[in-house]
Design a protein around this motif. Structure first.
Motif, short mmCIF file in Angstrom:
data_model
loop_
_atom_site.label_atom_id
_atom_site.label_comp_id
_atom_site.label_asym_id
_atom_site.label_seq_id
_atom_site.Cartn_x
_atom_site.Cartn_y
_atom_site.Cartn_z
N ALA A 47 0.87 -1.19 0.00
CA ALA A 47 0.00 0.00 0.00
C ALA A 47 0.90 1.23 0.00
N PRO A 48 0.43 2.36 -0.55
CA PRO A 48 1.23 3.58 -0.51
C PRO A 48 1.55 3.97 0.94
N VAL A 49 2.78 4.43 1.16
CA VAL A 49 3.22 4.83 2.50
C VAL A 49 2.95 6.32 2.68
N ARG A 50 2.15 6.65 3.69
CA ARG A 50 1.81 8.05 3.95
C ARG A 50 2.92 8.75 4.73
N ASN A 51 3.39 8.11 5.81
CA ASN A 51 4.46 8.66 6.64
C ASN A 51 5.38 7.53 7.07
N ALA A 52 6.66 7.84 7.25
CA ALA A 52 7.60 6.82 7.73
C ALA A 52 8.70 7.49 8.54
N ALA A 53 9.16 6.78 9.56
CA ALA A 53 10.25 7.28 10.41
C ALA A 53 11.13 6.11 10.81
N ALA A 54 12.42 6.36 10.98
CA ALA A 54 13.35 5.28 11.32
C ALA A 54 14.40 5.77 12.31
N HIS A 112 24.16 -3.07 11.66
CA HIS A 112 23.17 -2.00 11.78
C HIS A 112 21.90 -2.55 12.40
N GLY A 113 21.24 -1.71 13.21
CA GLY A 113 19.92 -2.02 13.73
C GLY A 113 18.95 -0.92 13.30
N PHE A 114 17.70 -1.29 13.05
CA PHE A 114 16.70 -0.32 12.59
C PHE A 114 15.39 -0.54 13.34
N SER A 115 14.80 0.54 13.81
CA SER A 115 13.43 0.53 14.28
C SER A 115 12.66 1.48 13.37
N ILE A 116 11.70 0.93 12.63
CA ILE A 116 11.03 1.68 11.56
C ILE A 116 9.52 1.67 11.80
N PHE A 117 8.92 2.83 11.70
CA PHE A 117 7.46 2.96 11.77
C PHE A 117 6.96 3.51 10.45
N ALA A 118 5.89 2.92 9.93
CA ALA A 118 5.28 3.40 8.68
C ALA A 118 3.77 3.43 8.83
N SER A 152 -4.05 -3.54 9.68
CA SER A 152 -3.79 -2.20 10.19
C SER A 152 -3.10 -1.37 9.12
N SER A 153 -3.17 -0.05 9.30
CA SER A 153 -2.42 0.86 8.43
C SER A 153 -1.15 1.35 9.11
N ARG A 154 -0.91 0.89 10.35
CA ARG A 154 0.26 1.32 11.13
C ARG A 154 1.17 0.12 11.37
N VAL A 155 2.41 0.23 10.87
CA VAL A 155 3.32 -0.91 10.81
C VAL A 155 4.63 -0.58 11.51
#
Length: 341
Positions: free
Chosen positions: A145-152, A242-248, A305-308
């Motif tokens: 699905a298109p990603v509206r917002n993302a942060a990492a 590397h470690g990543f915590s990503i919210f989309a 959900s739309s929050r990942v």
């Protein structure tokens, strides 16, 4: 047969690159190893060939098809034009050239990039492994699905800053456990047992520079296809990985199985077991980005959900070397077969 030069062959990244090259279809190439200061004179082996690490000179690139720069940024800026003048294809793993006119940031792992390399491309920068991992995961999410917002949040290991940083982290750990004064020559701060968003004012390494580099190179890979990404980089007290915590946040709710299908594929290893977790230790020696997926439960369905949330990890040096080799293989089509001159 191609001839390949590695400038910065004695560095951590240089050693990883040599291993990646000898495991690739370029393994039969004739290799020339170069470095400065501490690396000079070291005996090294690539496949069945034994060679010495030599000093870099202006004429070192004659008859060289591919030159990989993986030492210091200063060394890259000093010699990359000499390599170009000699007819060599330049691949910069130091990040020194990603703002030079005409130089492209690339990764064959990420879908069609906005600009393709051609015979007039002066040099190619294989994307920083953190930028590559983020672009790869954003691209996969976009398939669901298109990603509206993302942060990492990106957790950087000591090996990101070179051998001296790893040695200092080790010595700080030893000294703290024995209640001794810790060395600060590289970080000018306590890195052991600590999370840092920046180092001391006298540090020999810079979080700001790495942060800016990852942001620039993610943007170059993303172009107009992938979402803008809010990002924070933190130095973690680990040696590798590397470690990543990503919210989309997606434009619409998507069920868990569809997201798992979108994320799975080449270069991504989706961790499904509850007892497993992506980590810098688990990622060591792996060519893939390890990913664990979690949904913020929706109002009607916990599996949609739309929050990942994504927790991811990758071997920073190996990912960098593998991508650089893939870039060289991709550029090989632009070079004549056999000896250049």
């Amino acid at each position: 047969m191609y001839k390949i030069a590695i400038v910065g062959a004695a560095t951590l990244l240089g050693k990883e690159l040599k291993d990646a090259l000898t495991e690739s279809s370029l393994a039969a190439a004739d290799f020339a190893l170069f470095d400065e200061d501490e690396g000079l004179g070291q005996l090294d082996q690539l496949g069945d060939e034994v060679t010495f690490v030599k000093a870099v000179t202006a004429d070192a690139f004659e008859h060289v098809d591919f030159t990989f720069f993986c030492g210091s940024e200063t060394l890259t800026r000093r010699f990359w034009r000499e390599a170009l003048r000699a007819g060599s294809t330049v691949l910069d793993l130091t990040g020194a050239l990603d703002q030079e006119t005409g130089v492209l940031v690339r990764s064959p792992w990420v879908g069609a990039q906005d600009v393709a390399a051609d015979l007039f491309t002066p040099a190619v920068v294989p994307a920083h492994p953190a930028a590559l991992a983020l672009a790869l995961l954003m691209e996969r999410l976009q398939q669901a699905a298109p990603v509206r917002n993302a942060a990492a949040t990106v957790l950087l290991p000591a090996s990101e800053f070179g051998r001296a940083a790893m040695d200092e982290l080790h010595q700080q750990t030893v000294n703290l456990l024995s209640f001794q004064t810790i060395p600060r020559a590289t970080f000018d701060a306590q890195s052991a047992y600590n999370l840092l968003s920046g180092f001391g004012e006298n540090a020999k390494v810079s979080m700001t520079a790495i942060d800016s580099r990852i942001r620039r190179q993610y943007s170059a890979l993303a172009g107009r296809r992938l979402p803008a990404l809010a990002m924070q980089t933190i130095s973690a007290p680990v040696f590798h990985g590397h470690g990543f915590s990503i919210f989309a946040e997606l434009e619409r709710p998507v069920d868990l199985s569809a997201l798992e299908d979108a994320l799975s594929g080449d270069h991504v290893d989706l961790v499904l077991e509850e007892t497993d977790s992506p980590s810098n230790l688990a990622a060591t020696g792996q060519n893939d980005v390890l990913v664990r997926l979690r949904l913020e439960p929706g109002p009607r369905n916990a599996n949609e959900s739309s929050r990942v949330w994504l927790l991811a990890a990758s071997d920073n040096l190996r990912l960098y070397a593998q991508n650089a080799v893939e870039c060289a293989l991709d550029l090989r089509r632009l070079r004549p077969q056999g000896t250049v001159q």
